[in-house]
Design an enzyme around this catalytic site. Structure first.
Site, mmCIF file in Angstrom:
data_model
loop_
_atom_site.group_PDB
_atom_site.id
_atom_site.type_symbol
_atom_site.label_atom_id
_atom_site.label_comp_id
_atom_site.label_asym_id
_atom_site.label_seq_id
_atom_site.Cartn_x
_atom_site.Cartn_y
_atom_site.Cartn_z
ATOM 1 N N ARG A 264 -9.787 1.508 9.048
ATOM 2 C CA ARG A 264 -9.332 0.150 9.541
ATOM 3 C C ARG A 264 -10.473 -0.720 9.994
ATOM 4 O O ARG A 264 -10.289 -1.982 10.395
ATOM 5 C CB ARG A 264 -8.069 0.281 10.172
ATOM 6 C CG ARG A 264 -6.795 0.034 9.496
ATOM 7 C CD ARG A 264 -5.930 -0.334 10.116
ATOM 8 N NE ARG A 264 -4.558 -0.814 10.146
ATOM 9 C CZ ARG A 264 -3.456 -0.068 9.445
ATOM 10 N NH1 ARG A 264 -3.788 1.079 9.174
ATOM 11 N NH2 ARG A 264 -2.146 -0.651 9.861
ATOM 12 N N ARG B 156 10.839 -5.911 4.966
ATOM 13 C CA ARG B 156 10.695 -4.617 5.119
ATOM 14 C C ARG B 156 11.260 -4.236 6.387
ATOM 15 O O ARG B 156 12.051 -3.333 6.764
ATOM 16 C CB ARG B 156 9.316 -4.063 5.200
ATOM 17 C CG ARG B 156 9.313 -2.479 5.379
ATOM 18 C CD ARG B 156 7.760 -2.177 5.039
ATOM 19 N NE ARG B 156 6.811 -2.679 6.208
ATOM 20 C CZ ARG B 156 5.711 -2.603 6.053
ATOM 21 N NH1 ARG B 156 4.828 -2.275 5.219
ATOM 22 N NH2 ARG B 156 4.829 -2.968 7.464
ATOM 23 N N LYS C 21 0.845 -1.229 -0.052
ATOM 24 C CA LYS C 21 0.062 -0.029 0.005
ATOM 25 C C LYS C 21 0.780 1.023 0.007
ATOM 26 O O LYS C 21 0.750 2.006 -0.977
ATOM 27 C CB LYS C 21 -0.827 0.099 1.201
ATOM 28 C CG LYS C 21 -1.963 -0.835 1.346
ATOM 29 C CD LYS C 21 -2.983 -0.618 2.364
ATOM 30 C CE LYS C 21 -2.407 -0.649 3.691
ATOM 31 N NZ LYS C 21 -2.148 -1.761 4.254
ATOM 32 N N ARG D 256 -0.744 -8.457 13.530
ATOM 33 C CA ARG D 256 -1.384 -7.455 12.697
ATOM 34 C C ARG D 256 -2.289 -8.161 11.644
ATOM 35 O O ARG D 256 -3.239 -7.446 11.104
ATOM 36 C CB ARG D 256 -0.362 -6.526 11.912
ATOM 37 C CG ARG D 256 0.101 -5.448 13.151
ATOM 38 C CD ARG D 256 1.618 -4.847 12.660
ATOM 39 N NE ARG D 256 1.497 -4.295 11.594
ATOM 40 C CZ ARG D 256 2.771 -3.983 10.599
ATOM 41 N NH1 ARG D 256 3.854 -4.672 10.866
ATOM 42 N NH2 ARG D 256 2.726 -3.346 9.688
ATOM 43 N N ARG E 88 11.209 -0.880 11.710
ATOM 44 C CA ARG E 88 10.265 -0.693 12.448
ATOM 45 C C ARG E 88 9.889 -1.703 13.519
ATOM 46 O O ARG E 88 10.130 -3.046 13.285
ATOM 47 C CB ARG E 88 8.816 -0.884 11.387
ATOM 48 C CG ARG E 88 8.407 0.603 10.904
ATOM 49 C CD ARG E 88 7.342 0.345 9.739
ATOM 50 N NE ARG E 88 6.271 -0.166 10.323
ATOM 51 C CZ ARG E 88 4.956 -0.038 9.888
ATOM 52 N NH1 ARG E 88 4.872 0.633 8.652
ATOM 53 N NH2 ARG E 88 3.896 -0.749 10.358
HETATM 54 P P1 AMP Z 1 0.348 0.934 8.943
HETATM 55 O O1 AMP Z 1 1.889 1.871 8.908
HETATM 56 O O2 AMP Z 1 -0.736 1.533 8.301
HETATM 57 O O3 AMP Z 1 0.715 -0.514 9.054
HETATM 58 O O4 AMP Z 1 0.204 1.467 10.627
HETATM 59 C C1 AMP Z 1 1.018 1.066 11.967
HETATM 60 C C2 AMP Z 1 0.075 1.110 13.237
HETATM 61 O O5 AMP Z 1 -0.562 2.297 13.285
HETATM 62 C C3 AMP Z 1 -0.901 0.118 13.232
HETATM 63 O O6 AMP Z 1 -0.463 -1.284 13.672
HETATM 64 C C4 AMP Z 1 -1.899 0.708 14.205
HETATM 65 O O7 AMP Z 1 -1.363 0.459 15.490
HETATM 66 C C5 AMP Z 1 -1.751 2.064 13.921
HETATM 67 N N1 AMP Z 1 -2.866 2.503 12.961
HETATM 68 C C6 AMP Z 1 -2.283 3.195 11.573
HETATM 69 N N2 AMP Z 1 -3.491 3.342 11.006
HETATM 70 C C7 AMP Z 1 -4.646 3.135 12.148
HETATM 71 C C8 AMP Z 1 -5.842 3.252 11.931
HETATM 72 N N3 AMP Z 1 -6.725 3.692 10.609
HETATM 73 N N4 AMP Z 1 -6.843 2.820 12.979
HETATM 74 C C9 AMP Z 1 -5.986 2.389 13.951
HETATM 75 N N5 AMP Z 1 -5.018 1.969 14.197
HETATM 76 C C10 AMP Z 1 -4.055 2.519 13.223
#
Ligand code: AMP
Length: 190
Positions: free
Chosen positions: A90, A129, A15, A146, A135
């Site tokens: 989400r 990654r 993404k 996740r 990360r």
């Molecule tokens: P991502 O980089 O999009 O995979 O997001 C990393 C982490 O940020 C996720 O595992 C959540 O803990 C938090 N996070 C990001 N976007 C959201 C969202 N829309 N709702 C809830 N938590 C989020």
């Protein structure tokens, strides 16, 4: 065209990479809630400290926190030419919240792109990654968590947007350029 887009897909579907390209192509802001949460965390604000435990555990940050951050961001002037949401919504509650934010502005979504990638491939991609990005949530146990969270809380959005007639399905397996062309092709048909 001022497209208002969502990019949906499991963690590791590519993404982030595709979002940068789509945003550049349409000249729209790329809004990644993950990046926004990590920025908050890096600032060591009181909110950042609170968010850390969710992010490090691979759990979702509470809906009200994410929704207020997104509402504020969508109110900025650069979002008038459209936007691309990456990693948001989400949960069904976030999707409903987004709908009411857009309704208030008399706006609607152009399309929801669902980037499809098999679980097995997703784990391999994130492990790679994690080595490169450092990360803290890219470890095998947290990745599995996740993915479980995605299946339980985010996957229902596919049906939600499909019923609304807004879902565009794209095969996310292949070279970056190839997947990008598929996305553009699918959006053209909209
Ligand atoms: P991502 O980089 O999009 O995979 O997001 C990393 C982490 O940020 C996720 O595992 C959540 O803990 C938090 N996070 C990001 N976007 C959201 C969202 N829309 N709702 C809830 N938590 C989020």
């Amino acid at each position: 065209m001022n497209p208002r887009l969502i990019l949906l897909g499991p963690p590791g579907a590519g993404k982030g990479t595709q979002a940068v390209k789509i945003a550049e192509f349409f000249k729209i802001p790329h809004i990644s809630t993950g990046d926004m949460m990590r920025a908050e965390l890096a600032s060591s604000s009181a909110l950042g400290v609170e968010l850390k435990r969710y992010i490090d555990a691979g759990e979702l940050v509470p809906d009200n926190v994410v929704l207020s951050v997104v509402e504020q961001r969508l109110g900025a002037a650069d979002c008038q030419s459209g936007f691309l949401l990456d990693g948001f919504p989400r949960t069904l509650l976030q999707a409903e919240g987004l709908k009411s934010i857009l309704d208030k502005k008399k706006e609607s979504l152009t399309a929801v792109i669902n980037l499809r990638v098999a679980d097995q491939l997703v784990v391999e991609r994130i492990v790679k990654r994690g080595i490169a990005s450092g990360r803290s949530d890219d470890t095998p146990e947290i990745i599995q968590k996740r993915l479980d969270v995605f299946q339980a809380q985010t996957a229902p959005l596919i049906e939600y947007y499909s019923s609304a007639g807004q879902l565009v399905e794209v095969d996310g397996v292949g070279e970056v350029a190839e997947v990008f062309n598929r996305i553009l092709g699918a959006l053209e048909k909209e």
